[in-house]
Design an enzyme around this catalytic site. Structure first.
Site, PDB file in Angstrom:
ATOM      1  N   ASP A  71       6.776  57.194  57.757  1.00 43.06           N
ATOM      2  CA  ASP A  71       7.235  55.999  57.066  1.00 43.06           C
ATOM      3  C   ASP A  71       8.158  55.148  57.921  1.00 43.06           C
ATOM      4  O   ASP A  71       8.305  53.949  57.683  1.00 43.06           O
ATOM      5  CB  ASP A  71       7.968  56.386  55.774  1.00 43.06           C
ATOM      6  CG  ASP A  71       7.024  56.934  54.722  1.00 43.06           C
ATOM      7  OD1 ASP A  71       5.820  56.634  54.810  1.00 43.06           O
ATOM      8  OD2 ASP A  71       7.488  57.667  53.833  1.00 43.06           O
ATOM      9  N   LEU A 105       0.785  51.595  56.042  1.00 44.49           N
ATOM     10  CA  LEU A 105       0.196  50.817  57.125  1.00 44.49           C
ATOM     11  C   LEU A 105      -0.782  51.708  57.896  1.00 44.49           C
ATOM     12  O   LEU A 105      -0.374  52.684  58.524  1.00 44.49           O
ATOM     13  CB  LEU A 105       1.297  50.301  58.060  1.00 44.49           C
ATOM     14  CG  LEU A 105       0.859  49.575  59.335  1.00 44.49           C
ATOM     15  CD1 LEU A 105       0.039  48.337  59.001  1.00 44.49           C
ATOM     16  CD2 LEU A 105       2.081  49.206  60.170  1.00 44.49           C
ATOM     17  N   HIS A 117       1.805  54.097  48.829  1.00 41.96           N
ATOM     18  CA  HIS A 117       1.274  54.018  50.185  1.00 41.96           C
ATOM     19  C   HIS A 117      -0.233  54.249  50.220  1.00 41.96           C
ATOM     20  O   HIS A 117      -0.752  55.131  49.521  1.00 41.96           O
ATOM     21  CB  HIS A 117       1.954  55.053  51.090  1.00 41.96           C
ATOM     22  CG  HIS A 117       3.420  54.846  51.234  1.00 41.96           C
ATOM     23  ND1 HIS A 117       4.242  55.736  51.894  1.00 41.96           N
ATOM     24  CD2 HIS A 117       4.230  53.837  50.810  1.00 41.96           C
ATOM     25  CE1 HIS A 117       5.488  55.294  51.870  1.00 41.96           C
ATOM     26  NE2 HIS A 117       5.502  54.151  51.214  1.00 41.96           N
ATOM     27  N   CYS A 132       2.602  62.122  55.778  1.00 51.55           N
ATOM     28  CA  CYS A 132       3.880  61.443  55.586  1.00 51.55           C
ATOM     29  C   CYS A 132       4.966  62.035  56.487  1.00 51.55           C
ATOM     30  O   CYS A 132       5.879  61.327  56.916  1.00 51.55           O
ATOM     31  CB  CYS A 132       4.333  61.551  54.128  1.00 51.55           C
ATOM     32  SG  CYS A 132       3.126  60.989  52.918  1.00 51.55           S
ATOM     33  N   ASP A 167      -1.916  55.685  52.439  1.00 50.21           N
ATOM     34  CA  ASP A 167      -2.301  57.011  52.950  1.00 50.21           C
ATOM     35  C   ASP A 167      -2.318  58.078  51.862  1.00 50.21           C
ATOM     36  O   ASP A 167      -2.688  59.219  52.114  1.00 50.21           O
ATOM     37  CB  ASP A 167      -1.414  57.443  54.122  1.00 50.21           C
ATOM     38  CG  ASP A 167       0.020  57.766  53.717  1.00 50.21           C
ATOM     39  OD1 ASP A 167       0.407  57.504  52.557  1.00 50.21           O
ATOM     40  OD2 ASP A 167       0.771  58.285  54.584  1.00 50.21           O
ATOM     41  N   PHE A 207       5.773  52.824  56.482  1.00 51.08           N
ATOM     42  CA  PHE A 207       4.510  52.695  57.196  1.00 51.08           C
ATOM     43  C   PHE A 207       3.489  53.789  56.890  1.00 51.08           C
ATOM     44  O   PHE A 207       2.448  53.866  57.551  1.00 51.08           O
ATOM     45  CB  PHE A 207       4.765  52.565  58.683  1.00 51.08           C
ATOM     46  CG  PHE A 207       5.280  51.188  59.062  1.00 51.08           C
ATOM     47  CD1 PHE A 207       5.227  50.141  58.157  1.00 51.08           C
ATOM     48  CD2 PHE A 207       5.807  50.954  60.318  1.00 51.08           C
ATOM     49  CE1 PHE A 207       5.694  48.875  58.489  1.00 51.08           C
ATOM     50  CE2 PHE A 207       6.266  49.702  60.670  1.00 51.08           C
ATOM     51  CZ  PHE A 207       6.216  48.652  59.760  1.00 51.08           C
TER      52      PHE A 207
END
Length: 678
Positions: A360, A420, A481, A660, A483, A417
């Site tokens: 992240d 992302l 997120h 993560c 992911d 992130f």
């Protein structure tokens, strides 16, 4: 012929003129003529070439020609002069009876001037490339490339080099793009003439230009020997910041001055990456009157974009944080990483301050040019206890750093992130994306407010161009997120990868099959300390859970359709992994959001053909986890190896999983971004 310059001739006076080889001088004969002039003739040195426009019927300009309205004398020279004013040109004007009315005399000094860059992207600074002031994408394209100097050459300087306006080490030069000023001509220019290099105020915010302390013959190669040969202790700043213009040396003869251009700004919403540097020859008029430019040469640079690396690229090193409760997990991960021959960086608790969510905090990418390239970490606005890690621990020689700080609001979970990702290379409706497409999660596009990735980060990502982003709906998740419901793994066929999607439908289908086969009493979370075991029958009988997962499947299917459309995927390119979710109340939004019901297997670490997957602790059949068996059957046929790692207490209970809690730096693409067709 190149630039045409209008020149005034003056009857009765001798005018000293500097001519730049490759240009054309234009003299309006009628405008320069004395009153009552009817004829003219031209005499010039052998080094000067003259012609008349419109053409004359006379075969020789030495003979009187009829003077016509708006008649032009065009003057060129093919090579530089050996001395000042060595070439001569005179125009003689005649009256009605061919009596001489006067002479206009020019003394010409020819010089060669070129400001040169690596316009053909071959690692060499060629002389006067015709495309040096333009840009074209593609393998047959052209245009010079500039790196943002975002690494640091100093071990003690924990800021990117772009934040200092001086060069202190020779190694810093390789992060810059070479530019060469080449001149050829007499020992000195006629009195008052001078060269100046200049940039616009807006470009001064994006670049700096340094000059090598001495001139000399360039090897024209961008290599270590080139850089070291011309490095001296003094590399003065020529342009940048408040310095928009600087007189530059003219030393005569056949000379070269080496310059180094430094990018100090990445592409962004208000910066398309194009910058120009100009070199002008100035002509004096008289004292108290400004000099006038008579020739300008211009070069263009395009700043290299920041490029993310997808799961299908080869890993280089894996980052994971050591925290008090993950020693066993680290041992298992160490085996997988060693098997692939990658480097494992276990960040100490001192470095991470107890923050385990390294995915992240940052995202790895790189920048590249024909002469150099290096990895660049993008630091997220999340700024947890790992906030200083990317800058303090990663920034260094040939390891760059960039970040974007929110201005409009405080950061939220979607700014981390894990939200992302980037796809492998794809082709969509005939358009090729050789570097894949960036994927972010945002709020659902309705009038209702929700969490979104901060705009400054979105603007940065969209501005890079080469990985045109795709926005998915992720605000339905508690953490939010992408992911949490998707990943990419390599594959030997089709597009070279598979998209993995979390699928409650696949989970219910699996569980119903277990129930039909008489395994309804098999329980999830057997032997897990921090969870209450629950049977397949109990899960299937929970109507609220079924309704929650119907909603989750709808959200994932919405994203599935977006991904199919934006990545050019078919159903055969997608694998559904059996994962259930639950809805919990978010304290911040006061709305129900989704969390994985058991460890989220899609949130995996992809290391080549090795997959480190969260152990789901699913119902066992003949002593084997049915969820693991199903995932193996889906993925191992692609040549992938599945290793299930217990992250239940260390990550899952804290609303995250293996992906993560890790981060992977990968090799850059072999494909060059400037060869991409746009």
């Amino acid at each position: 012929m190149g630039l045409r310059r209008t020149l005034r001739a003056d009857v009765g006076n001798v005018i000293s003129v500097v001519y730049v080889v490759g240009t054309e001088l234009s003299v309006n004969l009628n405008r320069s003529a004395p009153p009552s002039s009817k004829f003219f003739s031209v005499k010039c040195s052998s080094t000067v070439q003259c012609s008349i426009q419109p053409p004359s019927q006379e075969t020789s300009l030495l003979l009187p020609q009829t003077l016509q309205r708006n008649q032009l004398l065009l003057v060129t020279m093919s090579q530089a002069s050996q001395s000042e004013n060595e070439s001569k040109l005179s125009v003689r004007y005649y009256g009605e009876k061919k009596e001489v009315l006067g002479n206009a005399i020019l003394h010409l000094t020819a010089v060669e001037i070129s400001l040169d860059v690596d316009a053909d992207r071959d690692g060499k600074v060629e002389r006067n490339n015709p495309n040096k002031n333009s840009w074209k994408w593609g393998k047959d394209g052209y245009g010079a490339i500039l790196l943002v100097n975002c690494d640091t050459e100093q071990s003690y300087w924990k800021k990117p080099d772009l934040e200092k306006d001086s060069i202190t080490k020779v190694s810093d030069l390789k992060d810059m793009s070479p530019m060469v000023l080449r001149t050829r001509g007499p020992a000195k220019l006629p009195e008052g003439y001078k060269l100046t290099m200049h940039i616009s105020k807006s470009d001064a915010e994006s670049i700096r230009v340094f000059r090598s302390g001495t001139s000399g013959k360039s090897t024209n190669t961008i290599s270590g020997s080139f850089l070291y040969s011309f490095f001296v202790q003094s590399h003065p700043l020529v342009l940048g910041g408040n310095v928009l213009s600087e007189e530059v040396p003219y030393v005569g003869g056949d000379s070269e001055w080496n310059y180094y251009v430094e990018g100090i700004r990445f592409l962004d919403r208000d910066f398309d990456g194009s910058v120009r540097i100009h070199l002008s020859l100035l002509e004096p008029v008289t004292r108290g009157i400004p000099d006038t430019p008579i020739f300008t040469d211009t070069v263009l640079f395009r700043v290299a974009p920041w490029i993310m690396t997808p799961n299908t690229l080869k890993p280089v090193e894996v980052f994971v944080c050591r925290v008090p409760d993950n020693n066993k997990l680290l041992q298992q991960l160490e085996v997988i990483v060693a098997r692939g021959g990658y480097k494992l960086n276990i960040c100490s608790q001192f470095e991470t301050r107890g923050d385990r969510w390294i995915q992240d905090e940052m995202e790895f990418g790189y920048i590249d040019s024909p002469h150099h390239g290096f990895p660049v970490v993008l630091d997220s606005p999340r700024d947890g206890k790992l906030a200083d890690f990317p800058l303090e621990e990663l920034l260094g020689p040939d390891f760059g750093y960039v970040t974007r700080t929110p201005t409009e609001k405080k950061s939220n979970s979607l700014d981390s992130f894990g939200n992302l990702e980037v796809s492998p290379p794809v082709t969509v409706n005939g358009k090729n994306y050789p570097f894949g497409r960036i994927i972010i999660g945002v709020a659902f596009p309705t009038a209702e407010t929700g969490r979104n990735m901060t705009q400054v980060v979105q603007d940065f990502l969209w501005a890079q161009k080469v990985q045109d982003p795709v926005a998915l709906f992720s605000d339905w998740l508690y953490v939010g997120h992408v992911d949490e419901f998707m990943s990419f793994v390599p594959a030997p066929d089709r597009k070279g990868f598979r998209l993995l999607l979390a699928s409650p439908d696949a989970a219910y289908k699996l569980f119903k099959g277990l129930q039909n086969d008489g395994h309804g009493g098999a329980r999830i979370f057997e032997d897990v300390k921090d969870a209450e075991p629950e049977s397949v029958d109990e899960i299937l009988g929970d109507e609220d859970l079924q309704l929650a997962n119907n909603y989750v499947q709808n959200c994932i299917d919405w994203n599935r359709d977006v991904l199919k459309r934006e990545l050019g995927l078919e159903n055969a390119d997608i694998i559904d992994l059996p994962i259930l979710f639950k809805l919990v109340m978010s304290k911040k939004s006061r709305k129900k959001k989704a969390l994985a019901y058991y460890p989220d297997m899609v949130n995996m670490i992809v290391l080549g053909k090795d997959l480190a997957i969260p152990k789901p602790f699913g119902p066992k059949v003949n002593g084997v986890c049915a969820l693991e068996t199903e995932v193996r059957s889906l993925l191992e046929g692609l040549g992938l190896t599945c290793t299930f790692i217990d992250d239940f207490t260390t990550y899952h209970k804290k609303f995250g999983e293996l992906h993560c809690g890790s981060n992977v730096r990968r090799e850059p693409f072999k494909e060059k971004w400037w060869n991409m067709e746009m």
